[in-house]
Design a protein around this motif. Structure first.
Motif, short mmCIF file in Angstrom:
data_model
loop_
_atom_site.label_atom_id
_atom_site.label_comp_id
_atom_site.label_asym_id
_atom_site.label_seq_id
_atom_site.Cartn_x
_atom_site.Cartn_y
_atom_site.Cartn_z
N VAL A 120 -4.32 -4.32 48.41
CA VAL A 120 -5.03 -3.34 47.58
C VAL A 120 -3.98 -2.42 46.97
O VAL A 120 -3.05 -1.98 47.64
N LEU A 121 -4.16 -2.13 45.68
CA LEU A 121 -3.29 -1.20 44.97
C LEU A 121 -4.14 -0.06 44.41
O LEU A 121 -5.19 -0.29 43.82
N LEU A 122 -3.64 1.16 44.60
CA LEU A 122 -4.22 2.35 43.97
C LEU A 122 -3.14 3.00 43.14
O LEU A 122 -2.07 3.35 43.66
N ALA A 123 -3.38 3.14 41.84
CA ALA A 123 -2.45 3.82 40.94
C ALA A 123 -3.18 4.98 40.28
O ALA A 123 -4.41 5.02 40.25
N ASP A 124 -2.43 5.90 39.74
CA ASP A 124 -3.03 7.06 39.10
C ASP A 124 -3.57 6.71 37.72
O ASP A 124 -2.96 5.93 36.98
N HIS A 125 -4.70 7.29 37.37
CA HIS A 125 -5.30 7.01 36.06
C HIS A 125 -4.42 7.51 34.92
O HIS A 125 -4.47 6.98 33.81
N CYS B 164 -1.16 -10.25 41.97
CA CYS B 164 -0.56 -9.70 43.19
C CYS B 164 -1.58 -9.13 44.17
O CYS B 164 -1.45 -9.31 45.37
N PHE B 165 -2.56 -8.42 43.63
CA PHE B 165 -3.46 -7.65 44.48
C PHE B 165 -4.89 -8.16 44.39
O PHE B 165 -5.37 -8.51 43.32
N ASP B 166 -5.56 -8.16 45.55
CA ASP B 166 -6.97 -8.55 45.59
C ASP B 166 -7.85 -7.51 44.91
O ASP B 166 -8.82 -7.85 44.25
N ASP B 167 -7.50 -6.23 45.09
CA ASP B 167 -8.24 -5.13 44.48
C ASP B 167 -7.25 -4.14 43.89
O ASP B 167 -6.25 -3.78 44.52
N VAL B 168 -7.54 -3.68 42.67
CA VAL B 168 -6.72 -2.69 41.99
C VAL B 168 -7.62 -1.54 41.56
O VAL B 168 -8.64 -1.75 40.91
#
Length: 164
Positions: free
Chosen positions: A73-78, A94-98
């Motif tokens: 899982v990836l969390l990036a800033d909006h 790369c990631f299952d959830d972004v």
């Protein structure tokens, strides 16, 4: 790598020291993640960052291809979404959830049922020559607290999977 030296010259194996820190140049999150996964084996990985890069994503993809990453899982800033959207195809591989959200945190959480590893760093998933601070711990309570707080942030974030 840290200035051309192995990470093991600066950090002890995970099972030998439950809390470690590094302040300086040359220790990049991707290299650290690879070092962790070599010790844990296949694991679930959560990455939180303000901004990411093609270099980080390509390296993450290579770790995935080697079988080190089960779920990710990836969390990036909006606010970094313009750059993020340019990398959306690579992120989808790369990631299952972004997720995009209100995020300036930079953490990596790794777990496989036997060990929980938490990395808190000042470094985005980009590369530069500046000194960065990194803390790595296998203390379960730290992992649990960070994971719980991460869940709260993604509940308020936008899941980008549908856009890929």
């Amino acid at each position: 790598m840290v200035k051309g030296k192995k990470i093991s010259n600066f950090l002890k194996p995970l099972l030998q020291n439950s809390l470690q820190t590094y302040l300086g140049t040359g220790l990049h999150t991707l290299g650290l993640l690879g070092w962790i996964l070599e010790q844990t084996g296949p694991s679930d990985v959560i990455v939180s960052t303000f901004s990411t890069s093609e270099e980080f994503l390509s390296g993450f993809y290579n770790l995935q291809k080697k079988g080190y990453i089960n779920h990710s899982v990836l969390l990036a800033d909006h606010k970094a979404s313009r750059k993020t959207m340019k990398l959306k195809a690579l992120m989808a591989n790369c990631f299952d959830d972004v997720y995009l959200g209100e995020n300036h945190s930079k953490i990596v959480l790794v777990t496989n049922g036997h060990i929980q590893v938490s990395v808190v760093t000042s470094q985005n998933q980009t590369y530069g020559g500046r000194a960065e601070c990194t803390m790595i711990t296998t203390i379960s309570e730290v992992y649990s607290n960070l994971f719980s707080d991460f869940q709260k942030i993604i509940e308020q974030s936008i899941l980008l999977n549908e856009l890929f």
